[in-house]
Design a protein around this motif. Structure first.
Motif, PDB file in Angstrom:
ATOM      1  N   LYS A  48       0.843  -1.191   0.000  1.00  0.00           N
ATOM      2  CA  LYS A  48       0.000   0.000   0.000  1.00  0.00           C
ATOM      3  C   LYS A  48       0.880   1.244   0.000  1.00  0.00           C
ATOM      4  N   VAL A  49       0.399   2.278  -0.693  1.00  0.00           N
ATOM      5  CA  VAL A  49       1.155   3.516  -0.827  1.00  0.00           C
ATOM      6  C   VAL A  49       0.322   4.671  -0.272  1.00  0.00           C
ATOM      7  N   GLU A  50       0.917   5.478   0.620  1.00  0.00           N
ATOM      8  CA  GLU A  50       0.212   6.606   1.218  1.00  0.00           C
ATOM      9  C   GLU A  50       0.700   7.955   0.704  1.00  0.00           C
ATOM     10  N   VAL A  51       1.978   8.073   0.406  1.00  0.00           N
ATOM     11  CA  VAL A  51       2.579   9.372   0.083  1.00  0.00           C
ATOM     12  C   VAL A  51       1.913  10.057  -1.114  1.00  0.00           C
ATOM     13  N   PRO A  52       1.645   9.364  -2.223  1.00  0.00           N
ATOM     14  CA  PRO A  52       0.991  10.067  -3.337  1.00  0.00           C
ATOM     15  C   PRO A  52      -0.375  10.641  -2.952  1.00  0.00           C
ATOM     16  N   ILE A  53      -1.128   9.926  -2.141  1.00  0.00           N
ATOM     17  CA  ILE A  53      -2.434  10.424  -1.711  1.00  0.00           C
ATOM     18  C   ILE A  53      -2.256  11.665  -0.846  1.00  0.00           C
ATOM     19  N   ARG A  54      -1.326  11.604   0.085  1.00  0.00           N
ATOM     20  CA  ARG A  54      -1.064  12.748   0.960  1.00  0.00           C
ATOM     21  C   ARG A  54      -0.671  13.967   0.128  1.00  0.00           C
ATOM     22  N   ARG A  55       0.184  13.776  -0.875  1.00  0.00           N
ATOM     23  CA  ARG A  55       0.604  14.898  -1.720  1.00  0.00           C
ATOM     24  C   ARG A  55      -0.569  15.488  -2.493  1.00  0.00           C
ATOM     25  N   ILE A  56      -1.445  14.641  -2.990  1.00  0.00           N
ATOM     26  CA  ILE A  56      -2.623  15.129  -3.703  1.00  0.00           C
ATOM     27  C   ILE A  56      -3.501  15.950  -2.769  1.00  0.00           C
ATOM     28  N   ILE A  57      -3.768  15.435  -1.587  1.00  0.00           N
ATOM     29  CA  ILE A  57      -4.622  16.120  -0.618  1.00  0.00           C
ATOM     30  C   ILE A  57      -4.019  17.457  -0.204  1.00  0.00           C
ATOM     31  N   GLU A  58      -2.704  17.497  -0.025  1.00  0.00           N
ATOM     32  CA  GLU A  58      -2.029  18.721   0.394  1.00  0.00           C
ATOM     33  C   GLU A  58      -1.748  19.679  -0.760  1.00  0.00           C
ATOM     34  N   ALA A  69       1.166  -0.058  -9.314  1.00  0.00           N
ATOM     35  CA  ALA A  69       0.479  -1.059 -10.123  1.00  0.00           C
ATOM     36  C   ALA A  69      -0.823  -0.493 -10.685  1.00  0.00           C
ATOM     37  N   ASN A  70      -1.406   0.490  -9.990  1.00  0.00           N
ATOM     38  CA  ASN A  70      -2.696   1.055 -10.390  1.00  0.00           C
ATOM     39  C   ASN A  70      -2.676   2.591 -10.299  1.00  0.00           C
ATOM     40  N   PRO A  71      -1.851   3.271 -11.075  1.00  0.00           N
ATOM     41  CA  PRO A  71      -1.722   4.730 -10.969  1.00  0.00           C
ATOM     42  C   PRO A  71      -3.001   5.493 -11.288  1.00  0.00           C
ATOM     43  N   ASN A  72      -3.901   4.924 -12.071  1.00  0.00           N
ATOM     44  CA  ASN A  72      -5.147   5.619 -12.419  1.00  0.00           C
ATOM     45  C   ASN A  72      -6.053   5.841 -11.217  1.00  0.00           C
ATOM     46  N   CYS A  73      -5.878   5.054 -10.164  1.00  0.00           N
ATOM     47  CA  CYS A  73      -6.735   5.219  -8.990  1.00  0.00           C
ATOM     48  C   CYS A  73      -6.477   6.556  -8.297  1.00  0.00           C
ATOM     49  N   LEU A  74      -5.330   7.181  -8.552  1.00  0.00           N
ATOM     50  CA  LEU A  74      -5.024   8.471  -7.928  1.00  0.00           C
ATOM     51  C   LEU A  74      -5.973   9.573  -8.404  1.00  0.00           C
ATOM     52  N   ASP A  75      -6.554   9.419  -9.575  1.00  0.00           N
ATOM     53  CA  ASP A  75      -7.492  10.426 -10.083  1.00  0.00           C
ATOM     54  C   ASP A  75      -8.662  10.618  -9.134  1.00  0.00           C
ATOM     55  N   TYR A  76      -9.102   9.568  -8.505  1.00  0.00           N
ATOM     56  CA  TYR A  76     -10.224   9.650  -7.570  1.00  0.00           C
ATOM     57  C   TYR A  76      -9.922  10.616  -6.428  1.00  0.00           C
ATOM     58  N   TYR A  77      -8.706  10.573  -5.904  1.00  0.00           N
ATOM     59  CA  TYR A  77      -8.342  11.362  -4.727  1.00  0.00           C
ATOM     60  C   TYR A  77      -8.260  12.854  -5.013  1.00  0.00           C
ATOM     61  N   ARG A  78      -8.245  13.246  -6.267  1.00  0.00           N
ATOM     62  CA  ARG A  78      -8.199  14.666  -6.627  1.00  0.00           C
ATOM     63  C   ARG A  78      -9.562  15.335  -6.490  1.00  0.00           C
ATOM     64  N   ASN A  79     -10.625  14.575  -6.382  1.00  0.00           N
ATOM     65  CA  ASN A  79     -11.979  15.129  -6.394  1.00  0.00           C
ATOM     66  C   ASN A  79     -12.841  14.681  -5.221  1.00  0.00           C
ATOM     67  N   ILE A  80     -12.291  14.604  -4.052  1.00  0.00           N
ATOM     68  CA  ILE A  80     -13.066  14.184  -2.885  1.00  0.00           C
ATOM     69  C   ILE A  80     -13.543  15.430  -2.140  1.00  0.00           C
ATOM     70  N   PRO A  81     -14.851  15.720  -2.183  1.00  0.00           N
ATOM     71  CA  PRO A  81     -15.365  16.941  -1.561  1.00  0.00           C
ATOM     72  C   PRO A  81     -15.057  17.047  -0.064  1.00  0.00           C
ATOM     73  N   GLU A  82     -15.086  15.919   0.654  1.00  0.00           N
ATOM     74  CA  GLU A  82     -14.836  15.941   2.102  1.00  0.00           C
ATOM     75  C   GLU A  82     -13.423  16.407   2.432  1.00  0.00           C
ATOM     76  N   LEU A  83     -12.510  16.289   1.482  1.00  0.00           N
ATOM     77  CA  LEU A  83     -11.117  16.679   1.724  1.00  0.00           C
ATOM     78  C   LEU A  83     -10.786  18.068   1.204  1.00  0.00           C
ATOM     79  N   SER A  84     -11.735  18.738   0.580  1.00  0.00           N
ATOM     80  CA  SER A  84     -11.451  20.042  -0.025  1.00  0.00           C
ATOM     81  C   SER A  84     -11.095  21.100   1.002  1.00  0.00           C
ATOM     82  N   LYS A  85     -11.520  20.932   2.251  1.00  0.00           N
ATOM     83  CA  LYS A  85     -11.221  21.941   3.290  1.00  0.00           C
ATOM     84  C   LYS A  85      -9.790  21.788   3.818  1.00  0.00           C
ATOM     85  N   TRP A  86      -9.126  20.686   3.515  1.00  0.00           N
ATOM     86  CA  TRP A  86      -7.772  20.482   4.027  1.00  0.00           C
ATOM     87  C   TRP A  86      -6.847  21.248   3.182  1.00  0.00           C
TER      88      TRP A  86
END
Length: 86
Positions: A48-58, A69-86
């Protein structure tokens, strides 16, 4: 897949998850928000990889994702409304 395509967790399940974390770890480990995601990024070695998600959120720049193995899944993390305030 966009955030609206994923079923949101019921409040009772979120409460049970938070209670379990608080009881088995500590109150400081309880996350402010818990969301359901369709996929978690993994390396080609299936770790499991956390750093790319953290970078997207920040809002930090992303580096090459060739080791995922699944880089396309990162696209999802760019559009999470609950995280927009971070």
């Amino acid at each position: 897949m966009l955030p609206n395509d994923v079923d949101h967790l019921e409040k009772s399940l979120v409460d049970r998850i938070k209670t379990a974390i608080r009881q088995q770890l500590s109150a400081r480990h309880v996350p402010e928000i818990i969301i359901q995601v369709p996929e978690i990024p993994y390396t080609i070695n299936m770790k499991k990889v956390e750093v790319p998600i953290r970078r997207i959120i920040e809002g930090q720049p992303m580096h090459a994702t060739g080791s995922l193995a699944n880089p396309n899944c990162l696209d999802y993390y760019r559009n999470i409304p609950e995280l927009s305030k971070w």
